[in-house]
Design a protein around this motif. Sequence first.
Motif, PDB file in Angstrom:
ATOM      1  N   GLY A  42      40.827 -22.750 -79.889  1.00  0.00           N
ATOM      2  CA  GLY A  42      40.130 -22.640 -78.608  1.00  0.00           C
ATOM      3  C   GLY A  42      40.901 -21.763 -77.625  1.00  0.00           C
ATOM      4  O   GLY A  42      40.324 -20.906 -76.951  1.00  0.00           O
ATOM      5  N   GLU A  43      42.215 -21.984 -77.541  1.00  0.00           N
ATOM      6  CA  GLU A  43      43.056 -21.149 -76.671  1.00  0.00           C
ATOM      7  C   GLU A  43      43.055 -19.705 -77.153  1.00  0.00           C
ATOM      8  O   GLU A  43      42.978 -18.769 -76.356  1.00  0.00           O
ATOM      9  CB  GLU A  43      44.493 -21.667 -76.659  1.00  0.00           C
ATOM     10  CG  GLU A  43      44.719 -22.918 -75.883  1.00  0.00           C
ATOM     11  CD  GLU A  43      46.181 -23.352 -75.947  1.00  0.00           C
ATOM     12  OE1 GLU A  43      47.061 -22.527 -76.270  1.00  0.00           O
ATOM     13  OE2 GLU A  43      46.438 -24.529 -75.669  1.00  0.00           O
ATOM     14  N   TYR A  44      43.177 -19.523 -78.464  1.00  0.00           N
ATOM     15  CA  TYR A  44      43.197 -18.192 -79.042  1.00  0.00           C
ATOM     16  C   TYR A  44      41.895 -17.451 -78.712  1.00  0.00           C
ATOM     17  O   TYR A  44      41.915 -16.298 -78.270  1.00  0.00           O
ATOM     18  CB  TYR A  44      43.400 -18.295 -80.560  1.00  0.00           C
ATOM     19  CG  TYR A  44      43.351 -16.987 -81.302  1.00  0.00           C
ATOM     20  CD1 TYR A  44      44.393 -16.079 -81.208  1.00  0.00           C
ATOM     21  CD2 TYR A  44      42.266 -16.668 -82.104  1.00  0.00           C
ATOM     22  CE1 TYR A  44      44.354 -14.876 -81.904  1.00  0.00           C
ATOM     23  CE2 TYR A  44      42.217 -15.476 -82.801  1.00  0.00           C
ATOM     24  CZ  TYR A  44      43.253 -14.581 -82.696  1.00  0.00           C
ATOM     25  OH  TYR A  44      43.215 -13.393 -83.385  1.00  0.00           O
ATOM     26  N   PRO A  67      29.434 -25.715 -86.449  1.00  0.00           N
ATOM     27  CA  PRO A  67      29.789 -26.964 -87.140  1.00  0.00           C
ATOM     28  C   PRO A  67      31.192 -26.902 -87.752  1.00  0.00           C
ATOM     29  O   PRO A  67      31.685 -25.832 -88.113  1.00  0.00           O
ATOM     30  CB  PRO A  67      28.725 -27.066 -88.238  1.00  0.00           C
ATOM     31  CG  PRO A  67      27.571 -26.269 -87.737  1.00  0.00           C
ATOM     32  CD  PRO A  67      28.178 -25.151 -86.942  1.00  0.00           C
ATOM     33  N   GLY A  68      31.806 -28.055 -87.862  1.00  0.00           N
ATOM     34  CA  GLY A  68      33.122 -28.145 -88.496  1.00  0.00           C
ATOM     35  C   GLY A  68      34.281 -27.701 -87.622  1.00  0.00           C
ATOM     36  O   GLY A  68      35.358 -27.404 -88.122  1.00  0.00           O
ATOM     37  N   GLY A  69      34.055 -27.626 -86.308  1.00  0.00           N
ATOM     38  CA  GLY A  69      35.134 -27.232 -85.408  1.00  0.00           C
ATOM     39  C   GLY A  69      35.418 -25.738 -85.409  1.00  0.00           C
ATOM     40  O   GLY A  69      36.450 -25.295 -84.916  1.00  0.00           O
ATOM     41  N   VAL A  70      34.512 -24.956 -85.934  1.00  0.00           N
ATOM     42  CA  VAL A  70      34.667 -23.502 -85.997  1.00  0.00           C
ATOM     43  C   VAL A  70      34.164 -22.906 -84.684  1.00  0.00           C
ATOM     44  O   VAL A  70      33.184 -23.368 -84.111  1.00  0.00           O
ATOM     45  CB  VAL A  70      33.876 -22.931 -87.195  1.00  0.00           C
ATOM     46  CG1 VAL A  70      33.919 -21.422 -87.229  1.00  0.00           C
ATOM     47  CG2 VAL A  70      34.409 -23.518 -88.498  1.00  0.00           C
ATOM     48  N   LEU A  71      34.858 -21.872 -84.198  1.00  0.00           N
ATOM     49  CA  LEU A  71      34.449 -21.179 -82.971  1.00  0.00           C
ATOM     50  C   LEU A  71      34.005 -19.769 -83.298  1.00  0.00           C
ATOM     51  O   LEU A  71      34.509 -19.150 -84.245  1.00  0.00           O
ATOM     52  CB  LEU A  71      35.609 -21.105 -81.982  1.00  0.00           C
ATOM     53  CG  LEU A  71      36.137 -22.416 -81.438  1.00  0.00           C
ATOM     54  CD1 LEU A  71      37.313 -22.169 -80.505  1.00  0.00           C
ATOM     55  CD2 LEU A  71      35.039 -23.160 -80.697  1.00  0.00           C
ATOM     56  N   ILE A  94      36.330 -18.023 -85.935  1.00  0.00           N
ATOM     57  CA  ILE A  94      37.708 -18.500 -86.002  1.00  0.00           C
ATOM     58  C   ILE A  94      37.710 -19.920 -86.561  1.00  0.00           C
ATOM     59  O   ILE A  94      37.077 -20.819 -85.996  1.00  0.00           O
ATOM     60  CB  ILE A  94      38.367 -18.476 -84.605  1.00  0.00           C
ATOM     61  CG1 ILE A  94      38.184 -17.088 -83.955  1.00  0.00           C
ATOM     62  CG2 ILE A  94      39.842 -18.836 -84.703  1.00  0.00           C
ATOM     63  CD1 ILE A  94      38.360 -17.094 -82.460  1.00  0.00           C
ATOM     64  N   THR A  95      38.437 -20.099 -87.665  1.00  0.00           N
ATOM     65  CA  THR A  95      38.493 -21.383 -88.350  1.00  0.00           C
ATOM     66  C   THR A  95      39.934 -21.869 -88.383  1.00  0.00           C
ATOM     67  O   THR A  95      40.822 -21.135 -88.834  1.00  0.00           O
ATOM     68  CB  THR A  95      37.977 -21.237 -89.802  1.00  0.00           C
ATOM     69  OG1 THR A  95      36.686 -20.640 -89.774  1.00  0.00           O
ATOM     70  CG2 THR A  95      37.918 -22.580 -90.497  1.00  0.00           C
ATOM     71  N   ALA A  96      40.177 -23.090 -87.918  1.00  0.00           N
ATOM     72  CA  ALA A  96      41.528 -23.668 -87.943  1.00  0.00           C
ATOM     73  C   ALA A  96      41.886 -24.104 -89.357  1.00  0.00           C
ATOM     74  O   ALA A  96      41.041 -24.586 -90.107  1.00  0.00           O
ATOM     75  CB  ALA A  96      41.607 -24.856 -86.995  1.00  0.00           C
ATOM     76  N   ASP A  97      43.149 -23.945 -89.698  1.00  0.00           N
ATOM     77  CA  ASP A  97      43.673 -24.461 -90.968  1.00  0.00           C
ATOM     78  C   ASP A  97      43.779 -25.978 -90.825  1.00  0.00           C
ATOM     79  O   ASP A  97      44.472 -26.467 -89.931  1.00  0.00           O
ATOM     80  CB  ASP A  97      45.039 -23.844 -91.237  1.00  0.00           C
ATOM     81  CG  ASP A  97      45.664 -24.278 -92.551  1.00  0.00           C
ATOM     82  OD1 ASP A  97      45.339 -25.369 -93.055  1.00  0.00           O
ATOM     83  OD2 ASP A  97      46.498 -23.520 -93.068  1.00  0.00           O
TER      84      ASP A  97
END
Length: 134
Positions: A42-44, A67-71, A94-97
Amino acid sequence: RIPLGWYAIDDGERGAVFTPDESVRVIARQVDLQLEGTKTIGEYAQIKRGLLIQRYPQVEATEQHLPGGVLMNVYRHVPARPNDDGPREIYEVITADPKDANRAQLTTLGVPDGQGAKYLPLLGLIMRDRRLLW
């Protein structure tokens, strides 16, 4: 798999797929959030939007939560680079590891301004079929 007639490159840091005229590009790369000075995707995403707007005030930038916390950052009216024919639309997913909070994956679709709707289904297929090896 890539669409017929397109070509791909991998320079060790990112993979990219291009149309023959290079007007449409899909680029995938890993992101070290700590190196980028952020703690979350989110910051990125917020910093990337802010920096682009600061550099090019005419850019319209929005964030969408998938969905899935992806931005996804969406940029419209991005000025052309030297080899582009005109302004661009850029979609950054952008997908978090899930295992390492300092890492993320960035998939970027760049298209001529006004053609996002034509290529968003392709980005959807790429995101659906991708396999991330963290």
